[in-house]
Write a protein that holds these residues in place. Structure first.
Motif, mmCIF file in Angstrom:
data_model
loop_
_atom_site.group_PDB
_atom_site.id
_atom_site.type_symbol
_atom_site.label_atom_id
_atom_site.label_comp_id
_atom_site.label_asym_id
_atom_site.label_seq_id
_atom_site.Cartn_x
_atom_site.Cartn_y
_atom_site.Cartn_z
ATOM 1 N N GLU A 82 0.814 -1.212 0.000
ATOM 2 C CA GLU A 82 0.000 0.000 0.000
ATOM 3 C C GLU A 82 0.853 1.270 0.000
ATOM 4 N N LEU A 83 0.250 2.350 -0.475
ATOM 5 C CA LEU A 83 0.746 3.697 -0.259
ATOM 6 C C LEU A 83 0.161 4.196 1.047
ATOM 7 N N ALA A 84 1.014 4.724 1.911
ATOM 8 C CA ALA A 84 0.557 5.355 3.150
ATOM 9 C C ALA A 84 0.923 6.828 3.116
ATOM 10 N N PHE A 85 0.162 7.635 3.838
ATOM 11 C CA PHE A 85 0.549 9.032 3.991
ATOM 12 C C PHE A 85 0.267 9.501 5.408
ATOM 13 N N ALA A 86 0.976 10.533 5.805
ATOM 14 C CA ALA A 86 0.924 11.046 7.174
ATOM 15 C C ALA A 86 0.335 12.450 7.192
ATOM 16 N N ILE A 87 -0.481 12.712 8.184
ATOM 17 C CA ILE A 87 -1.079 14.041 8.369
ATOM 18 C C ILE A 87 -0.077 14.946 9.090
ATOM 19 N N GLY A 88 0.019 16.186 8.611
ATOM 20 C CA GLY A 88 1.006 17.103 9.173
ATOM 21 C C GLY A 88 0.445 18.300 9.894
ATOM 22 N N GLN A 89 -0.878 18.510 9.833
ATOM 23 C CA GLN A 89 -1.492 19.631 10.543
ATOM 24 C C GLN A 89 -2.936 19.286 10.861
ATOM 25 N N PRO A 90 -3.494 19.875 11.914
ATOM 26 C CA PRO A 90 -4.879 19.562 12.268
ATOM 27 C C PRO A 90 -5.834 19.911 11.131
ATOM 28 N N VAL A 91 -6.818 19.046 10.915
ATOM 29 C CA VAL A 91 -7.802 19.291 9.863
ATOM 30 C C VAL A 91 -9.117 18.639 10.256
ATOM 31 N N PHE A 92 -10.203 19.382 10.076
ATOM 32 C CA PHE A 92 -11.547 18.896 10.423
ATOM 33 C C PHE A 92 -12.521 19.485 9.418
ATOM 34 N N ARG A 93 -13.369 18.624 8.839
ATOM 35 C CA ARG A 93 -14.321 19.044 7.813
ATOM 36 C C ARG A 93 -13.596 19.825 6.711
ATOM 37 N N ALA A 94 -12.581 19.201 6.170
ATOM 38 C CA ALA A 94 -11.664 19.869 5.249
ATOM 39 C C ALA A 94 -12.273 20.059 3.870
ATOM 40 N N SER A 95 -11.901 21.155 3.229
ATOM 41 C CA SER A 95 -12.116 21.309 1.800
ATOM 42 C C SER A 95 -11.062 20.482 1.084
ATOM 43 N N ARG A 96 -11.183 20.350 -0.239
ATOM 44 C CA ARG A 96 -10.184 19.591 -0.987
ATOM 45 C C ARG A 96 -8.807 20.246 -0.859
ATOM 46 N N ILE A 103 -1.511 16.941 4.111
ATOM 47 C CA ILE A 103 -0.675 15.759 3.898
ATOM 48 C C ILE A 103 0.787 16.145 4.030
ATOM 49 N N TYR A 104 1.468 15.502 4.965
ATOM 50 C CA TYR A 104 2.855 15.839 5.299
ATOM 51 C C TYR A 104 3.870 14.999 4.533
ATOM 52 N N ALA A 105 3.605 13.698 4.410
ATOM 53 C CA ALA A 105 4.597 12.802 3.811
ATOM 54 C C ALA A 105 3.921 11.533 3.316
ATOM 55 N N TYR A 106 4.622 10.849 2.386
ATOM 56 C CA TYR A 106 4.143 9.602 1.797
ATOM 57 C C TYR A 106 5.177 8.501 2.010
ATOM 58 N N GLY A 107 4.711 7.251 2.053
ATOM 59 C CA GLY A 107 5.644 6.139 2.180
ATOM 60 C C GLY A 107 5.014 4.816 1.809
ATOM 61 N N CYS A 108 5.851 3.809 1.625
ATOM 62 C CA CYS A 108 5.392 2.447 1.369
ATOM 63 C C CYS A 108 4.958 1.789 2.683
ATOM 64 N N ALA A 109 3.944 0.945 2.584
ATOM 65 C CA ALA A 109 3.448 0.251 3.771
ATOM 66 C C ALA A 109 2.940 -1.133 3.387
ATOM 67 N N LEU A 110 2.880 -2.013 4.372
ATOM 68 C CA LEU A 110 2.293 -3.343 4.211
ATOM 69 C C LEU A 110 1.167 -3.508 5.227
ATOM 70 N N ASP A 111 0.001 -3.862 4.734
ATOM 71 C CA ASP A 111 -1.143 -4.200 5.575
ATOM 72 C C ASP A 111 -1.235 -5.719 5.606
ATOM 73 N N MET A 112 -0.556 -6.339 6.568
ATOM 74 C CA MET A 112 -0.583 -7.790 6.686
ATOM 75 C C MET A 112 -1.912 -8.216 7.309
ATOM 76 N N THR A 113 -2.453 -9.359 6.825
ATOM 77 C CA THR A 113 -3.842 -9.702 7.136
ATOM 78 C C THR A 113 -4.014 -11.190 7.400
ATOM 79 N N ARG A 114 -4.652 -11.522 8.528
ATOM 80 C CA ARG A 114 -5.092 -12.900 8.750
ATOM 81 C C ARG A 114 -6.365 -13.098 7.928
ATOM 82 N N ARG A 115 -6.204 -13.575 6.675
ATOM 83 C CA ARG A 115 -7.326 -13.594 5.740
ATOM 84 C C ARG A 115 -8.441 -14.516 6.203
ATOM 85 N N ASP A 116 -8.097 -15.624 6.825
ATOM 86 C CA ASP A 116 -9.140 -16.533 7.298
ATOM 87 C C ASP A 116 -9.965 -15.903 8.411
ATOM 88 N N ARG A 117 -9.309 -15.150 9.284
ATOM 89 C CA ARG A 117 -10.056 -14.470 10.346
ATOM 90 C C ARG A 117 -10.879 -13.306 9.793
#
Length: 231
Positions: A82-96, A103-117
């Motif tokens: 997956e692509l992950a990204f990090a929030i860098g400032q408070p935001v609520f009911r944001a406009s586009r 959005i502060y930064a982007y990085g690679c991520a793995l969402d490992m999953t117990r598929r049977d569960r």
């Protein structure tokens, strides 16, 4: 002497290129079924009215390059690049525009999953926690600041023991990062420390102890994890 009844848990964090200090993780939100082909391989369809989410505990985050034990309670443990990204400032009911600025930064991520569960949860109309919120199952590579990386049509890929299993582009995401922040901020006061994982392309599958998972997104630091023996 501690101010608590027992030693407080460590703060999990993600390195950021160009920073001396890491990014501390507060919460982890995950977008479900954000690639149509992956939804199809899971026997589902994308909800195109709005994105939807599940969460992982920040305590379950681990760094790229580590060895993580095969988790208990599963015989079908899956990788999800997956692509992950990090929030860098408070935001609520944001406009586009406000969402993009948060959005502060982007990085690679793995969402490992117990598929049977996870499937148990689907079959019985119960939460996915046992499938998704797994110890060591949120893997993060060092992040790159948003000022030096823009999401476009970059390749996203994953290999198991050197064999390509997932190969797609970020342009295949149904919901963009900005759209996710805009929508999610209707329900949460997002703030620095919040990390969002944007879903996985098609090609997910199982791993066993001894497997090495590697992956990447063009322009970002690569990711890897080795599956160790079960505890």
């Amino acid at each position: 002497m501690s101010d608590f009844l027992f030693e407080a848990p460590e703060v999990k964090s993600i390195p950021v290129h160009g920073e001396d200090k890491p990014y501390p993780i507060h919460r982890i939100f995950c977008v479900g079924r954000n690639y149509a082909a992956h939804a199809a391989e899971m026997g589902a369809e994308v909800d195109r009215e709005a994105p939807w989410y599940f969460t992982k505990a920040a305590a379950h985050a681990v760094a790229s390059g580590t060895t993580q034990p095969y988790p208990p309670g599963t015989e079908n443990y899956h990788y999800e690049m997956e692509l992950a990204f990090a929030i860098g400032q408070p935001v609520f009911r944001a406009s586009r525009d406000e969402a993009a600025a948060a959005i502060y930064a982007y990085g690679c991520a793995l969402d490992m999953t117990r598929r049977d569960r996870q499937q148990d949860g689907k079959d019985h109309r119960r939460p996915w926690d046992l499938g998704k919120d797994v110890e060591g199952a949120a893997v993060f590579a060092p992040m790159t600041k948003a000022g030096t990386f823009a999401v476009a049509g970059q390749r996203i890929h994953l290999e198991v023991n050197g064999v390509v299993k997932q190969d797609a582009t970020l342009s295949e995401m149904v919901w963009s990062c900005e759209e996710v922040v805009e929508h999610l901020s209707r329900y949460y006061h997002l703030r620095p420390g919040d990390v969002i994982m944007t879903g996985t392309p098609a090609g997910v599958g199982p791993v066993v102890a001894g497997d090495e998972i590697t992956g990447g997104i063009d322009g970002l630091a690569p990711i890897s994890v080795t599956i160790g023996a079960a505890d």
